[in-house]
Design an enzyme around this catalytic site. Sequence first.
Site, PDB file in Angstrom:
ATOM      1  CG  ASP A   1       4.749  -1.430   2.954  1.00 31.50           C
ATOM      2  OD1 ASP A   1       3.543  -1.290   3.211  1.00 31.50           O
ATOM      3  OD2 ASP A   1       5.304  -2.539   2.835  1.00 31.50           O
ATOM      4  CG  HIS A   2      -0.117   3.656   5.128  1.00 31.58           C
ATOM      5  ND1 HIS A   2       0.290   3.918   6.425  1.00 31.58           N
ATOM      6  CD2 HIS A   2      -1.097   4.545   4.862  1.00 31.58           C
ATOM      7  CE1 HIS A   2      -0.420   4.907   6.912  1.00 31.58           C
ATOM      8  NE2 HIS A   2      -1.271   5.316   5.986  1.00 31.58           N
ATOM      9  NE  ARG A   3       2.703  -4.288   3.543  1.00 31.79           N
ATOM     10  CZ  ARG A   3       3.418  -5.341   3.134  1.00 31.79           C
ATOM     11  NH1 ARG A   3       2.912  -6.559   3.239  1.00 31.79           N
ATOM     12  NH2 ARG A   3       4.621  -5.169   2.615  1.00 31.79           N
TER      13      ARG A   3
ATOM     14  N   PRO B   1       0.839  -1.202   0.000  1.00 30.56           N
ATOM     15  CG  PRO B   1       0.029  -0.998   2.187  1.00 30.56           C
ATOM     16  CD  PRO B   1       0.798  -1.917   1.301  1.00 30.56           C
TER      17      PRO B   1
ATOM     18  CB  ILE C   1       6.243   3.922   7.345  1.00 30.39           C
ATOM     19  CG1 ILE C   1       7.595   3.202   7.469  1.00 30.39           C
ATOM     20  CG2 ILE C   1       6.403   5.405   7.627  1.00 30.39           C
ATOM     21  CD1 ILE C   1       8.541   3.495   6.334  1.00 30.39           C
TER      22      ILE C   1
END
Length: 429
Positions: free
Chosen positions: A402-404, A226, A406
């Site tokens: 990577d929103h998972r 993501p 950070i």
Amino acid sequence: MSDAIQEIRIPDIGDAEDVVVIELCVAPGDQVEADDALIVIESDKASMEVPAGVNGVVEALLVAIDDEVVEGQAIARIERAAGEPAAPPAPATAKASAAAKAAKPQEPPSKQPQPAPAPPPTAQPAERPAAQRPSGGPVYAGPATRRLARELGVDLSEVAATGARGRIVKDDVKAYVKQRLTSGDGALPRLPTIDFSRFGETETVPLSRIRAAGAQNLHRSWLNLPHVTQHDEVDVTELEAHRAGLKAEAAERGVSLSPLPFLIKACCLALKEFPTFNASLDASGSQFILKRYYHIGVAVDTEQGLLVPVIRNADAKDVWDLAEATADLAAKARNQRLAMHELQGGSFSISSLGAIGGTGFTPIINAPEVAILGVGRLATKPVWDGGDIAPRRMLPLSLSFDHRAINGAEAGRFMAHLAGVLGNVSLLK
């Protein structure tokens, strides 16, 4: 084989797979020196030349164009020049032995004993059936197949095996992914196939192997991670003045001192303050793998496609070392001379468009890394400093993460810290 004959083998190519011969640089009877290229090989990541290693005359080439090769495989025999010492040969590996065995010509069918004809079967299957594995039973697959499954996020326990004795092969993984993408809920809609020649003259040009592999890697990263991109502008007026003051020293050293070495240095300092940016997620996505090394990948545009060579231990280098390292790796990339290990092990990447331009873009994360910094075109802008408007040198930065791994607040703090480092010339030596 005569003592004067040197067997040349494929050197260390890391974990590269599907390596093929794309060019033969010599022919039997040619005189070669140690640094002369014998062949050029290419993986899905890069091309590299395999040098002769000794001075002498090529006695035989043992490979042809489009042959697949592996580390340790013999590719040529060279009769060494008089007085030329033998080079230590690359060790033959189990992979090389298997490849040589597979490449050995088979006896023609006419010379093989023919079995007595069997009675015709009562039913002929339309295609080879997939082996059935008991529920919860062991999964049989080789390292390359397991690596492909990890990259594609495939659970091998769900894949039907067509290999010998219930073994899962790469084609089984690809077929599973294709089936999932083209059927069932959530499948990606297919793009229409269009005959563009109906509208005018066209030309079909195949993608280079590197460009095609890069497209697959970028697509996989975009689908599985993501992506979020944060854009900012950093005031580098003092840094640019400092860099201008180093022009004379740069000329003496024969080095082009662009902003990139300073950016690499600043990123290393920021990564030490924010270690989750210098990390990867494990296969389950539930744990960080924090890296205690700072290997910075730098995107290089080449005729073959985009390559990302890696500067190892960038935090231990000064800006002059970093300038030399970036120039050296960029030249190797454009001349197809990168070694496989120079494309591996990155912990964070930078994609700089430099003078090409743009005020911002969304760089795609170089998975399994969790962040990448995009750099736009430096520009002079009027900036309000609280008491006046003054011309300042502003550098646009785009941080994709990577929103998972950070969240937005962490990315904001990282960018603020990076801006502070770039504004403090004393830290960037």
